[in-house]
Design an enzyme around this catalytic site. Structure first.
Site, short mmCIF file in Angstrom:
data_model
loop_
_atom_site.label_atom_id
_atom_site.label_comp_id
_atom_site.label_asym_id
_atom_site.label_seq_id
_atom_site.Cartn_x
_atom_site.Cartn_y
_atom_site.Cartn_z
N ILE A 1 0.84 -1.20 0.00
CA ILE A 1 0.00 0.00 0.00
C ILE A 1 0.88 1.25 0.00
O ILE A 1 0.65 2.21 -0.74
CB ILE A 1 -0.96 0.02 1.22
CG1 ILE A 1 -2.06 -1.03 1.03
CG2 ILE A 1 -1.58 1.42 1.40
CD1 ILE A 1 -3.11 -1.03 2.12
N TRP B 1 2.51 1.65 -3.35
CA TRP B 1 1.51 1.99 -4.37
C TRP B 1 1.40 3.52 -4.52
O TRP B 1 1.17 4.03 -5.61
CB TRP B 1 0.15 1.40 -3.96
CG TRP B 1 -0.97 1.73 -4.92
CD1 TRP B 1 -1.34 1.02 -6.01
CD2 TRP B 1 -1.84 2.87 -4.86
NE1 TRP B 1 -2.39 1.64 -6.65
CE2 TRP B 1 -2.72 2.77 -5.96
CE3 TRP B 1 -1.97 3.96 -3.98
CZ2 TRP B 1 -3.72 3.72 -6.21
CZ3 TRP B 1 -2.96 4.90 -4.25
CH2 TRP B 1 -3.82 4.77 -5.34
N HIS B 2 1.59 4.25 -3.39
CA HIS B 2 1.44 5.71 -3.43
C HIS B 2 2.54 6.39 -4.22
O HIS B 2 2.38 7.52 -4.66
CB HIS B 2 1.40 6.29 -2.01
CG HIS B 2 0.09 6.01 -1.33
ND1 HIS B 2 -0.13 4.88 -0.59
CD2 HIS B 2 -1.05 6.70 -1.29
CE1 HIS B 2 -1.37 4.90 -0.14
NE2 HIS B 2 -1.96 5.99 -0.54
N GLY B 3 3.68 5.72 -4.38
CA GLY B 3 4.74 6.35 -5.16
C GLY B 3 6.07 5.69 -4.90
O GLY B 3 6.25 4.99 -3.91
#
Lengths: 499, 82
Positions: free
Chosen positions: A340, A343-345
């Site tokens: 997670i 996933w944000h960067g």
């Protein structure tokens, strides 16, 4: 002269400009969407026409965001439509599994190529002290949202929860649908596709709800998020050592509010815009700062992402590790949260953000029995002061993780914490409130509105829905006027406080 | 129909006194049955019946009825020596 000027402006509208995507808060979008609505009104009774009109507008919308890379949408549609179809008709297990793995690898491969290539090259260079030159990779906006949305379709078919959709036109709409392209929600095919089949019903309630969402979204995003971001939060996170501990602390609370109002404001607008076209999207937020535990927070924050990861990452891992008992749960949770975060960067602060939330949840698993026993013995579980304490504690765990999320690097996090502990200067608080009246006011109002009982929010929504068309127009005009005031307000000057 | 044996396993894992399980009962209808306790129930079922589910079989279970028929199918496979 005037005529010439107008043509230039319209030409500009159709040109790709990297720095100027059609964000829902831009006047360009407002104009383009208004044109779309007028055309939509003319054709919406004809299913084929209304679907192709939205697809066409979506192509334009994504072209404005990514230029030639809008072709990626066609590629993803093609890959996932046929993967889904073939997995659906494949009779033997081996064939089904092979197709499924291939589809997942293709989607994830595309995501990794565009988003993480240089991050991994950087790690490789660090580890092996090699000097591989970073590639010049373009990052298509929203690609993480689009790929997760597409993947959920293939996974649900593989799990036999849904059947492959027959019409490639309907599937194209699902992938291309512009309200969800840049920032989600990560819709599930099982929620969206059935709506494509149905007739469009746009009544007074739908329009009222859409207006309410668009207005609340605009206020959240422009008046609170953008304003406190530019005028205060960015400055502190840029150079925390120039500010006292108390300002760093306020910046941490302010950023927590900023990221919520930014993201949920944009989502509100996406939901409202979509309702205007007759499609309901999944809400992504449910007053996350009311959460009484971290698990509760993740049921309220970015819901379409957390439920995606729960269903497609956590559960399979948990099943895989089930022979090692509670440790298996912990391991599955921690890995899920690292993903997670990532996933944000592509950045260590995002991985750290995931790891921190993972660690919170793992420790809650290991202490669960102890806590249950404690609450049973002391009969404190239903006491209001304990609930308040749980809420307060949760909020601060969340704020801490968001400091890490926002900071450019982990050393900035260390600087901020250091200022809070060793250079607090509480007396600056009064000067801060006096110097930044508007910003402080916005932070307080933002939190108060967030924490209001849902009943009150519901009645404001109903008020907008039940208002006459005339009143609704007046409200919208007032909101847009307020938004423009904040959008084009001068920057607040830097203030230096005495301590 | 949910057998008493399955019912008792679930009640024990969730620390419940009683619950009226139907074929259509889903996890979110049962107090305490969340994503963490779910796997404990699965493991307890596997141990009690001495059977082993495949990962994808567990992922596909949607309600009590499906869990029961999966168990029945596994038991039938064992008894016929498959």
């Amino acid at each position: 002269m005037l005529h010439y000027f107008d043509i230039e402006k319209i030409k500009l509208l159709f040109q790709y400009d990297k720095s100027d995507p059609l964000l829902f808060t831009s006047s360009m979008f407002l104009f383009a969407f208004f044109v779309l609505l007028v055309l939509y009104r003319l054709v919406y009774k004809n299913k084929t026409a209304r679907i192709y009109l939205i697809i066409l507008f979506s192509v334009f919308f994504y072209y404005k965001a990514c230029g030639i890379y809008f072709l990626l949408l066609f590629l993803l549609t093609f890959i996932n439509y046929f993967s889904g179809k073939w997995i659906g008709i494949s009779k033997n297990r081996i064939g089904k599994n092979t197709l499924f793995i291939l589809a997942v690898l293709l989607n994830i491969g595309i995501l990794i190529y565009f988003k993480y290539t240089n991050f991994f090259i950087g790690i490789l260079n660090d580890v092996r002290s090699s000097h591989i030159t970073p590639l010049d990779v373009f990052l298509p906006l929203g690609i993480s949202f689009i790929i997760f949305k597409a993947l959920s379709y293939v996974i649900e078919i593989y799990l036999e929860n849904i059947k492959p959709v027959d019409s490639i036109r309907d599937f194209t709409l699902f992938i291309f649908y512009f309200p969800t392209l840049l920032l989600g929600p990560i819709e599930r095919a099982s929620d969206f596709l059935p709506q494509v089949e149905e007739d469009i019903k746009i009544n007074k309630e739908v329009i009222g709800t859409a207006l309410f969402l668009i207005m609340s979204g605009l206020l959240k995003k422009v008046v609170i998020a953008d304003y406190i971001g530019i005028n205060f939060v960015d400055r502190v996170f840029e150079t925390p050592l120039r500010f006292t501990g108390v300002e760093n602390l306020i910046a941490a609370y302010a950023y927590t509010l900023q990221i919520y109002t930014d993201f949920s404001g944009y989502t509100d607008m996406a939901l409202g815009i979509s309702l205007m076209l007759g499609y309901r999207l999944t809400d992504n937020f449910n007053s996350p700062f009311k959460a009484a535990s971290i698990a509760d927070f993740w049921r309220r924050w970015h819901i379409t992402l957390s439920s995606w990861c729960l269903d497609y990452i956590f559960k399979p891992l948990q099943i895989k590790f089930r022979s090692i008992g509670i440790l298996g749960n912990a391991l599955a949770l921690f890995i899920t949260f690292i993903i997670i975060g990532l996933w944000h960067g592509p950045g260590w602060t995002y991985i750290a953000f995931g790891a921190i939330h993972g660690a919170y949840l793992v420790s809650s698993i290991f202490t669960k029995k102890l806590r249950t026993k404690f609450y049973k013995k002391t009969k404190l579980a239903s006491s209001n002061s304990v609930k308040l304490l749980q809420w307060f504690f949760t909020l601060h765990l969340v704020v801490f993780a968001f400091i890490v999320f926002r900071a450019q690097s982990l050393s900035i996090v260390a600087d901020m914490l250091n200022q809070m502990v060793n250079f607090f200067h509480g007396e600056v608080f009064i000067q801060f409130v006096n110097g930044y009246k508007l910003i402080f006011g916005l932070i307080i109002i933002g939190y108060i509105v967030h924490l209001l009982p849902e009943k009150i929010k519901e009645s404001v929504k109903n008020f907008v829905i039940n208002a006459s068309l005339y009143a609704q127009v007046v409200m919208l005009v007032v909101v847009i006027w307020v938004v423009i005031q904040f959008r084009f307000a001068d920057l607040q000057p830097f203030l230096y406080f005495k301590f | 129909m949910i057998s008493d044996r399955l019912k008792n396993i679930v009640l024990k894992e969730l620390d419940l006194d009683d619950f009226d399980f139907k074929d259509s009962t889903t996890a979110d209808m049962v107090p305490g049955w969340d994503s963490l306790t779910h796997i404990q129930i699965i493991v307890a079922v596997e141990k009690n019946y001495k059977i082993k589910f495949k990962g994808i079989e567990i992922l596909k279970i949607k309600n009590m009825g499906e869990l029961q028929s999966l168990i029945d199918a596994k038991l039938a496979a064992v008894s016929t020596g498959l």
